[in-house]
Design a protein around this motif. Structure first.
Motif, PDB file in Angstrom:
ATOM      1  N   GLY A   1     -16.925 -11.426  13.539  1.00 27.95           N
ATOM      2  CA  GLY A   1     -18.216 -10.806  13.233  1.00 27.95           C
ATOM      3  C   GLY A   1     -18.106  -9.295  13.255  1.00 27.95           C
ATOM      4  O   GLY A   1     -17.175  -8.743  13.840  1.00 27.95           O
ATOM      5  N   LEU A   2     -19.094  -8.648  12.620  1.00 28.63           N
ATOM      6  CA  LEU A   2     -19.104  -7.188  12.512  1.00 28.63           C
ATOM      7  C   LEU A   2     -20.344  -6.601  13.162  1.00 28.63           C
ATOM      8  O   LEU A   2     -21.443  -7.137  12.999  1.00 28.63           O
ATOM      9  N   VAL A   3     -20.163  -5.487  13.847  1.00 30.71           N
ATOM     10  CA  VAL A   3     -21.272  -4.695  14.369  1.00 30.71           C
ATOM     11  C   VAL A   3     -21.189  -3.351  13.654  1.00 30.71           C
ATOM     12  O   VAL A   3     -20.193  -2.645  13.777  1.00 30.71           O
ATOM     13  N   ILE A   4     -22.225  -3.039  12.890  1.00 31.45           N
ATOM     14  CA  ILE A   4     -22.239  -1.798  12.116  1.00 31.45           C
ATOM     15  C   ILE A   4     -23.309  -0.878  12.692  1.00 31.45           C
ATOM     16  O   ILE A   4     -24.467  -1.274  12.848  1.00 31.45           O
ATOM     17  N   GLY A   5     -22.893   0.349  13.015  1.00 29.24           N
ATOM     18  CA  GLY A   5     -23.831   1.330  13.540  1.00 29.24           C
ATOM     19  C   GLY A   5     -24.861   1.715  12.496  1.00 29.24           C
ATOM     20  O   GLY A   5     -24.517   2.031  11.363  1.00 29.24           O
ATOM     21  N   LEU A   6     -26.133   1.659  12.886  1.00 32.87           N
ATOM     22  CA  LEU A   6     -27.239   2.012  11.995  1.00 32.87           C
ATOM     23  C   LEU A   6     -27.786   3.370  12.410  1.00 32.87           C
ATOM     24  O   LEU A   6     -28.398   3.506  13.468  1.00 32.87           O
TER      25      LEU A   6
ATOM     26  N   GLN B   1     -30.107   4.305   4.803  1.00 35.98           N
ATOM     27  CA  GLN B   1     -30.144   3.523   3.566  1.00 35.98           C
ATOM     28  C   GLN B   1     -28.734   3.299   3.020  1.00 35.98           C
ATOM     29  O   GLN B   1     -28.406   2.211   2.549  1.00 35.98           O
ATOM     30  N   SER B   2     -27.902   4.315   3.100  1.00 35.62           N
ATOM     31  CA  SER B   2     -26.522   4.192   2.646  1.00 35.62           C
ATOM     32  C   SER B   2     -25.770   3.154   3.484  1.00 35.62           C
ATOM     33  O   SER B   2     -25.001   2.340   2.949  1.00 35.62           O
ATOM     34  N   THR B   3     -25.979   3.164   4.785  1.00 30.85           N
ATOM     35  CA  THR B   3     -25.318   2.206   5.670  1.00 30.85           C
ATOM     36  C   THR B   3     -25.808   0.789   5.409  1.00 30.85           C
ATOM     37  O   THR B   3     -25.022  -0.159   5.386  1.00 30.85           O
ATOM     38  N   ARG B   4     -27.114   0.639   5.178  1.00 33.85           N
ATOM     39  CA  ARG B   4     -27.649  -0.693   4.845  1.00 33.85           C
ATOM     40  C   ARG B   4     -27.031  -1.209   3.543  1.00 33.85           C
ATOM     41  O   ARG B   4     -26.692  -2.390   3.436  1.00 33.85           O
ATOM     42  N   ALA B   5     -26.883  -0.338   2.557  1.00 31.49           N
ATOM     43  CA  ALA B   5     -26.266  -0.734   1.285  1.00 31.49           C
ATOM     44  C   ALA B   5     -24.806  -1.139   1.504  1.00 31.49           C
ATOM     45  O   ALA B   5     -24.342  -2.137   0.943  1.00 31.49           O
ATOM     46  N   PHE B   6     -24.088  -0.391   2.326  1.00 33.92           N
ATOM     47  CA  PHE B   6     -22.701  -0.724   2.650  1.00 33.92           C
ATOM     48  C   PHE B   6     -22.641  -2.102   3.319  1.00 33.92           C
ATOM     49  O   PHE B   6     -21.792  -2.931   2.990  1.00 33.92           O
TER      50      PHE B   6
ATOM     51  N   LEU C   1     -18.088  -0.874  13.299  1.00 37.86           N
ATOM     52  CA  LEU C   1     -17.888   0.123  12.247  1.00 37.86           C
ATOM     53  C   LEU C   1     -18.874   1.260  12.412  1.00 37.86           C
ATOM     54  O   LEU C   1     -20.071   1.034  12.613  1.00 37.86           O
ATOM     55  N   ASP C   2     -18.372   2.481  12.309  1.00 36.07           N
ATOM     56  CA  ASP C   2     -19.198   3.679  12.226  1.00 36.07           C
ATOM     57  C   ASP C   2     -18.993   4.204  10.811  1.00 36.07           C
ATOM     58  O   ASP C   2     -17.965   4.820  10.511  1.00 36.07           O
ATOM     59  N   VAL C   3     -19.959   3.924   9.940  1.00 41.64           N
ATOM     60  CA  VAL C   3     -19.825   4.220   8.515  1.00 41.64           C
ATOM     61  C   VAL C   3     -20.376   5.609   8.224  1.00 41.64           C
ATOM     62  O   VAL C   3     -21.566   5.862   8.384  1.00 41.64           O
ATOM     63  N   GLY C   4     -19.490   6.495   7.806  1.00 44.09           N
ATOM     64  CA  GLY C   4     -19.889   7.835   7.429  1.00 44.09           C
ATOM     65  C   GLY C   4     -19.668   8.047   5.944  1.00 44.09           C
ATOM     66  O   GLY C   4     -19.188   7.150   5.242  1.00 44.09           O
ATOM     67  N   SER C   5     -19.997   9.209   5.456  1.00 48.38           N
ATOM     68  CA  SER C   5     -19.830   9.485   4.028  1.00 48.38           C
ATOM     69  C   SER C   5     -18.367   9.754   3.665  1.00 48.38           C
ATOM     70  O   SER C   5     -17.957   9.530   2.529  1.00 48.38           O
ATOM     71  N   LYS C   6     -17.546  10.197   4.633  1.00 48.42           N
ATOM     72  CA  LYS C   6     -16.140  10.504   4.357  1.00 48.42           C
ATOM     73  C   LYS C   6     -15.164   9.551   5.027  1.00 48.42           C
ATOM     74  O   LYS C   6     -14.035   9.409   4.574  1.00 48.42           O
ATOM     75  N   THR C   7     -15.586   8.921   6.126  1.00 43.21           N
ATOM     76  CA  THR C   7     -14.701   8.027   6.865  1.00 43.21           C
ATOM     77  C   THR C   7     -15.472   6.822   7.397  1.00 43.21           C
ATOM     78  O   THR C   7     -16.702   6.844   7.480  1.00 43.21           O
TER      79      THR C   7
ATOM     80  N   PRO D   1     -20.758 -12.763   9.917  1.00 44.16           N
ATOM     81  CA  PRO D   1     -22.086 -12.297  10.311  1.00 44.16           C
ATOM     82  C   PRO D   1     -22.028 -10.803  10.645  1.00 44.16           C
ATOM     83  O   PRO D   1     -21.022 -10.314  11.163  1.00 44.16           O
ATOM     84  N   ILE D   2     -23.128 -10.111  10.342  1.00 46.24           N
ATOM     85  CA  ILE D   2     -23.197  -8.660  10.555  1.00 46.24           C
ATOM     86  C   ILE D   2     -24.414  -8.334  11.410  1.00 46.24           C
ATOM     87  O   ILE D   2     -25.529  -8.770  11.108  1.00 46.24           O
ATOM     88  N   LEU D   3     -24.184  -7.561  12.462  1.00 49.98           N
ATOM     89  CA  LEU D   3     -25.255  -7.059  13.312  1.00 49.98           C
ATOM     90  C   LEU D   3     -25.378  -5.562  13.067  1.00 49.98           C
ATOM     91  O   LEU D   3     -24.402  -4.824  13.227  1.00 49.98           O
TER      92      LEU D   3
END
Length: 153
Positions: free
Chosen positions: A70-75, A88-93, A22-28, A104-106
């Motif tokens: 499992g999930l890999v989330i870009g930090l 901080q927003s990504t960590r909260a997500f 996941l690449d978590v942005g504010s709009k997408t 599990p989340i990396l």
């Protein structure tokens, strides 16, 4: 379980299994998937952000259909490695996902991922409109590929 340690993440997935990036942005939210053998990552889709509950339902559907283990989330760290407001927003997500899902989340350092993908798209002579439509999912694939390369070394 949320971790930044690939070894801990790998231990939480003893049988391997398909991963989502996941690449978590504010709009997408860019979504990518890899094969169960962790060989290659590919862009899947871009989810338009709404309320967390709506985003969660769409992500749950994708994860169930693709049998994600499992999930890999870009930090998105600052260039010097410190946290930014987006970090901080990504960590909260990630914490919200951790409470809602049994996966599990990396958290994976994603510095330069979007820029690298944008450059590759420009080099491929992709139009600005097509780049805008695909960059988030492609960045998620870039992030996921980096993580699976590290996990399989």
């Amino acid at each position: 379980m949320i971790t930044t340690a690939p070894a801990d993440f790998r231990a939480a997935l003893p049988d391997g299994g398909r991963l989502a990036g996941l690449d978590v942005g504010s709009k997408t939210i860019g979504v990518a998937l890899c094969d169960a053998e962790w060989t290659f990552a590919s862009a899947a889709e871009t989810v338009k952000r709404r309320k967390f509950s709506v985003d969660l339902e769409r992500l749950k559907t994708i994860f169930a259909e693709q049998q994600v283990a499992g999930l890999v989330i870009g930090l998105p760290l600052n260039l010097d490695g410190t946290d930014s407001p987006q970090t901080q927003s990504t960590r909260a997500f990630a914490r919200n996902l951790d409470q809602a899902l049994d996966l599990p989340i990396l958290l994976w350092d994603e510095r330069w991922s979007t820029q690298a993908v944008e450059r590759a798209m420009i080099d491929a002579d992709m139009t600005r409109k097509k780049r805008a439509e695909r960059v988030d999912a492609a960045a998620a694939a870039f992030i996921l590929q980096g993580a699976i390369d590290a996990l399989t070394r």
